[in-house]
Design a protein around this motif. Structure first.
Motif, short mmCIF file in Angstrom:
data_model
loop_
_atom_site.label_atom_id
_atom_site.label_comp_id
_atom_site.label_asym_id
_atom_site.label_seq_id
_atom_site.Cartn_x
_atom_site.Cartn_y
_atom_site.Cartn_z
N SER A 70 50.55 70.24 83.83
CA SER A 70 49.35 70.83 83.34
C SER A 70 49.94 71.57 82.09
CB SER A 70 48.70 71.94 84.25
OG SER A 70 49.91 72.84 84.62
N ILE A 71 48.88 72.12 81.06
CA ILE A 71 49.22 72.88 79.98
C ILE A 71 50.09 74.25 80.47
CG2 ILE A 71 48.39 74.17 78.16
CD1 ILE A 71 46.36 71.73 77.71
N GLU A 72 49.35 74.82 81.54
CA GLU A 72 50.04 76.00 81.94
C GLU A 72 51.41 75.71 82.27
OE1 GLU A 72 45.82 75.93 81.83
OE2 GLU A 72 47.05 74.52 82.97
N GLU A 73 51.82 74.68 82.83
CA GLU A 73 53.23 74.46 83.44
C GLU A 73 54.15 74.35 82.03
OE1 GLU A 73 55.89 71.85 85.92
OE2 GLU A 73 54.08 71.42 86.16
N GLN A 99 50.53 64.05 78.33
CA GLN A 99 49.22 64.40 78.65
C GLN A 99 48.63 63.70 79.95
OE1 GLN A 99 49.87 62.31 76.17
NE2 GLN A 99 48.11 60.77 76.34
N THR A 100 48.95 62.44 80.08
CA THR A 100 48.49 61.56 81.24
C THR A 100 48.58 62.15 82.57
OG1 THR A 100 50.08 59.97 81.42
CG2 THR A 100 48.83 59.34 79.77
N LEU A 101 49.49 63.18 82.61
CA LEU A 101 49.79 63.75 83.96
C LEU A 101 49.01 65.13 84.05
CD1 LEU A 101 53.62 63.73 84.18
CD2 LEU A 101 51.97 62.11 85.21
N PHE A 102 48.34 65.40 82.83
CA PHE A 102 47.33 66.90 82.98
C PHE A 102 46.10 66.33 83.51
CE2 PHE A 102 49.38 68.17 78.67
CZ PHE A 102 50.59 68.30 79.17
N THR A 104 43.20 66.76 82.79
CA THR A 104 42.13 66.19 81.85
C THR A 104 42.45 64.89 81.21
OG1 THR A 104 42.76 67.34 79.78
CG2 THR A 104 41.19 68.32 81.11
N LYS A 105 43.84 64.73 81.22
CA LYS A 105 44.28 63.30 80.56
C LYS A 105 44.26 63.38 78.92
CE LYS A 105 44.38 60.73 84.74
NZ LYS A 105 45.75 61.02 85.01
N GLU A 106 43.85 64.48 78.64
CA GLU A 106 43.37 64.51 76.98
C GLU A 106 44.61 65.22 76.44
OE1 GLU A 106 40.73 63.31 75.59
OE2 GLU A 106 39.67 62.81 77.44
N PHE A 107 44.83 64.93 74.92
CA PHE A 107 45.72 65.68 74.28
C PHE A 107 45.54 66.92 74.19
CE2 PHE A 107 46.51 61.57 71.61
CZ PHE A 107 47.98 61.30 72.20
N PRO A 108 46.71 68.06 74.23
CA PRO A 108 46.46 69.34 73.94
C PRO A 108 46.18 69.82 72.68
CG PRO A 108 48.96 68.76 74.25
CD PRO A 108 48.04 67.59 74.59
N THR A 109 46.18 71.05 72.36
CA THR A 109 46.08 71.31 70.89
C THR A 109 47.09 72.55 70.64
OG1 THR A 109 44.40 73.10 71.49
CG2 THR A 109 43.54 71.00 71.27
N ARG A 110 46.95 72.70 69.38
CA ARG A 110 47.83 73.74 68.83
C ARG A 110 47.48 75.17 69.60
NH1 ARG A 110 45.51 76.02 63.56
NH2 ARG A 110 43.69 74.65 63.29
N PHE A 111 46.07 75.34 69.71
CA PHE A 111 45.64 76.65 70.43
C PHE A 111 46.28 76.90 71.72
CE2 PHE A 111 42.20 75.07 67.54
CZ PHE A 111 42.52 75.87 66.52
N ASP A 112 46.49 75.85 72.45
CA ASP A 112 46.98 75.87 73.87
C ASP A 112 48.54 76.81 73.64
OD1 ASP A 112 44.98 74.60 75.18
OD2 ASP A 112 45.80 72.86 74.40
N LEU A 113 49.31 76.32 72.63
CA LEU A 113 50.63 76.99 72.28
C LEU A 113 50.57 78.52 71.88
CD1 LEU A 113 52.65 73.93 70.91
CD2 LEU A 113 52.62 75.03 73.19
N ASP A 114 49.22 78.67 70.78
CA ASP A 114 49.19 79.95 70.18
C ASP A 114 49.01 80.85 71.25
OD1 ASP A 114 49.43 78.39 67.89
OD2 ASP A 114 47.35 78.46 67.19
N TYR A 123 57.98 72.97 68.19
CA TYR A 123 57.84 71.39 68.00
C TYR A 123 58.31 70.74 69.23
CZ TYR A 123 58.56 66.48 66.13
OH TYR A 123 58.39 65.35 66.04
N LEU A 124 57.03 70.26 69.68
CA LEU A 124 57.33 69.41 71.18
C LEU A 124 56.92 67.98 71.01
CD1 LEU A 124 55.26 71.93 73.42
CD2 LEU A 124 57.70 72.27 72.87
N SER A 125 57.95 67.17 71.37
CA SER A 125 57.91 65.94 71.48
C SER A 125 57.44 65.23 72.78
CB SER A 125 59.34 65.14 71.12
OG SER A 125 59.36 63.83 70.98
N ARG A 126 56.54 64.38 72.43
CA ARG A 126 55.76 63.64 73.84
C ARG A 126 57.12 62.66 74.54
NH1 ARG A 126 53.36 59.29 76.06
NH2 ARG A 126 51.74 59.68 77.17
N ILE A 127 56.92 62.59 75.75
CA ILE A 127 57.93 61.84 76.45
C ILE A 127 58.49 60.75 75.82
CG2 ILE A 127 56.15 60.62 77.70
CD1 ILE A 127 59.58 61.78 79.07
N ASP A 128 57.48 59.88 74.98
CA ASP A 128 57.95 58.54 74.63
C ASP A 128 58.58 58.78 73.13
OD1 ASP A 128 55.83 59.21 73.16
OD2 ASP A 128 54.45 57.71 74.17
#
Length: 524
Positions: A70-73, A99-102, A104-114, A123-128
């Motif tokens: 999750s984004i919280e994790e 994000q496929t493990l979240f 909603t399976k949707e891309f997160p946003t900058r506001f989730d980090l803000d 800067y967070l790189s996706r698994i791939d």
């Protein structure tokens, strides 16, 4: 299929002199230092045919976001990382979100980090490695164009404002502004990575896409340090070539420099890594028809096909092997047709070039035959299938998925299959890839019969993929990939026999010792 032996003699220079029974060898050789491996299981050292060595080293000092549900994790792991580091100089880097493990399976946003991290550039790189997630404080330092760059996407909201997700070549907009990485940092990353790889019995890697700094760091380390691995390096070309050293392209620099062959028995550079499309998880893999779960989207082409053809021809003329990342069915078709056209234009015999497709994940039956007819190597990563199986059919639908991860199809048709991990995208341990190849199951043994089990391969073929076939894919089968007279004594000692134990136990097998050139470089 296998020849079993009880003993071997190794020269001081690390070459196998003889194999046979203990009695035969002791009768012939008298003044030798002996190692009793106590009837444990000896195998050739693993060769990982697709890796990112320096990236593994850097990932070990970044926030580890793999398997976050999750984004919280993700937020919690970043906070934990910050709590364990007194001071963050510059950007905070993390890797591994998916994000496929979240839920909603949707891309997160900058506001989730803000919400929790408004002041530190993140800067967070996706698994791939094909997408980046950044926060607003970092975004505000960039000049963001109001259009998508070729081969990339800047994800925007309904008002056209960037959400903080950048896909494929769009990530270059960010990376061009990151604090520079110097050669000393890369050296430390490489050494850290090697400490990790030798724990898992890896004696050789194919490093997919090195830049000039990494090449110089490797060459220096090999000259002065215990560089306990052999590297077959692919130069970053095409869409990967963003370095622009002194305004020159890598293909021009390396054509002038020429190949590096077995430098100090540790480093060979005679191939180029190129990219034609993105990844399936971020919907950047180039497909012939729309994504089943995203109508109107067919992925990304990262290099104009005409430009790609010209560069492939340049590399081939300069006697460099070409290895191209292709995941989608359209991406694979472009690569295969380009290889065929390039060799015809140059009047080269394609069968001698050992051209490779890296990943080769979704391939139509028609294009499988192009692999066969032109002796093109499929360089594949078994754990990609078991990592992707929770969403791959959503992306492709019930028919196209039958053309995905075709390990057994390729083998049955005589295609050379070189296997690897793509670490740090996947775990370093080759036994996880071996297990995935023979079961097509997750670590809990699911699905019970395996995911599309008709594409499972035998243990023999899986071992071959991680040893002799991987060596063949690097033109090194004459001295690597098996334990034979006159080859390098690169081998491992395992706690159990991976050819006989229950499949579910394979991931738990331990590497007890790793030998490189007959010398112990790791001992549990």
């Amino acid at each position: 299929m296998f020849a079993y032996t009880l003993a071997m003699v190794i020269s001081e220079s690390g070459i196998i002199l003889q194999l046979g029974s203990s009695d035969e060898i002791l009768e012939q050789y008298h003044n030798i230092v002996s190692h009793n491996l106590e009837q444990k299981y000896v195998y050739p050292g693993f060769i990982d045919a697709h890796t990112h060595l320096a990236s593994l080293g850097s990932s070990l000092v970044q926030a580890d976001l793999r398997y976050s549900k999750s984004i919280e994790e993700v937020q919690n792991r970043i906070q934990e990382y910050m709590d364990n580091h007194d001071k963050i100089d510059g950007w905070l880097y993390g890797r591994g979100w998916d994000q496929t493990l979240f839920p909603t399976k949707e891309f997160p946003t900058r506001f989730d980090l803000d919400e929790q991290f408004p002041d530190v550039p993140i800067y967070l790189s996706r698994i791939d490695g094909h997408a980046a997630w950044v926060n607003t404080v970092l975004l505000d330092t960039l000049e963001i164009p109001d259009y998508d760059p070729e081969g990339g996407e800047i994800v925007r909201d309904n008002d056209g404002i960037p959400t903080g997700i950048f896909i494929d070549s769009a990530t270059n907009i960010i990376l061009e502004n990151q604090p520079p990485t110097d050669e000393d940092t890369v050296k430390q990353e490489l050494l850290s990575a090697i400490e990790e790889t030798k724990k898992y019995g890896i004696t050789s890697v194919h490093d997919a896409g090195i830049d000039e700094t990494t090449f110089n760091a490797m060459r220096h380390l090999i000259s002065v340090e215990n560089f306990d691995i052999r590297v077959y390096a692919m130069v970053a070309g095409g869409a990967l070539d963003v370095e622009g050293v002194n305004g020159t392209k890598s293909v021009d620099r390396w054509c002038k420099r020429g190949q590096v062959i077995n430098f100090e028995k540790k480093l060979t550079v005679k191939s180029a890594k190129m990219l034609i499309d993105g990844a399936l998880g971020s919907r950047g893999a180039a497909l012939m028809k729309d994504y089943s779960d995203d109508p109107g989207n067919r992925g990304l082409i990262l290099q104009d096909p005409e430009s790609y053809l010209k560069e492939v021809q340049k590399w081939i003329k300069c006697r460099f092997q070409v290895n191209t990342h292709a995941i989608g069915d359209l991406g694979n078709r472009i690569v295969l047709d380009t290889y065929i056209n390039a060799t015809q234009n140059l009047k080269k015999n394609i069968h001698n070039l050992r051209l490779r497709v890296e990943h080769a994940q979704i391939v139509t039956p028609e294009d499988v035959e192009k692999f066969v007819d032109n002796e093109i190597i499929a360089s594949m990563q078994p754990t990609h299938a078991t990592s992707d199986m929770n969403y791959a059919e959503d992306r492709l639908g019930p028919e196209r998925i039958k053309n995905a991860y075709l390990w057994n199809t390729f083998l049955q048709k005589g295609v050379k299959l070189a296997l690897g991990s793509d670490f740090p995208v996947e775990e370093v341990n080759p036994l996880l890839g071996f297990y995935a190849a023979v079961t097509r199951q997750d670590l809990h043994g699911q699905p019970l019969e395996g995911w599309y089990p008709e594409e499972r391969i035998s243990r023999y073929d899986a071992l071959q993929g991680f040893t002799l076939n991987a060596a063949y894919a690097a033109f090194q089968e004459g001295y690597l990939g098996s334990l034979r007279k006159d080859k390098y004594a690169d081998f491992i000692v395992l706690s159990d026999d991976i050819m006989e134990i229950e499949p579910l136990l394979i991931p738990d097998v331990k590497v007890l010792k790793t030998f490189l050139g007959g010398k112990v470089v790791y001992e549990a």
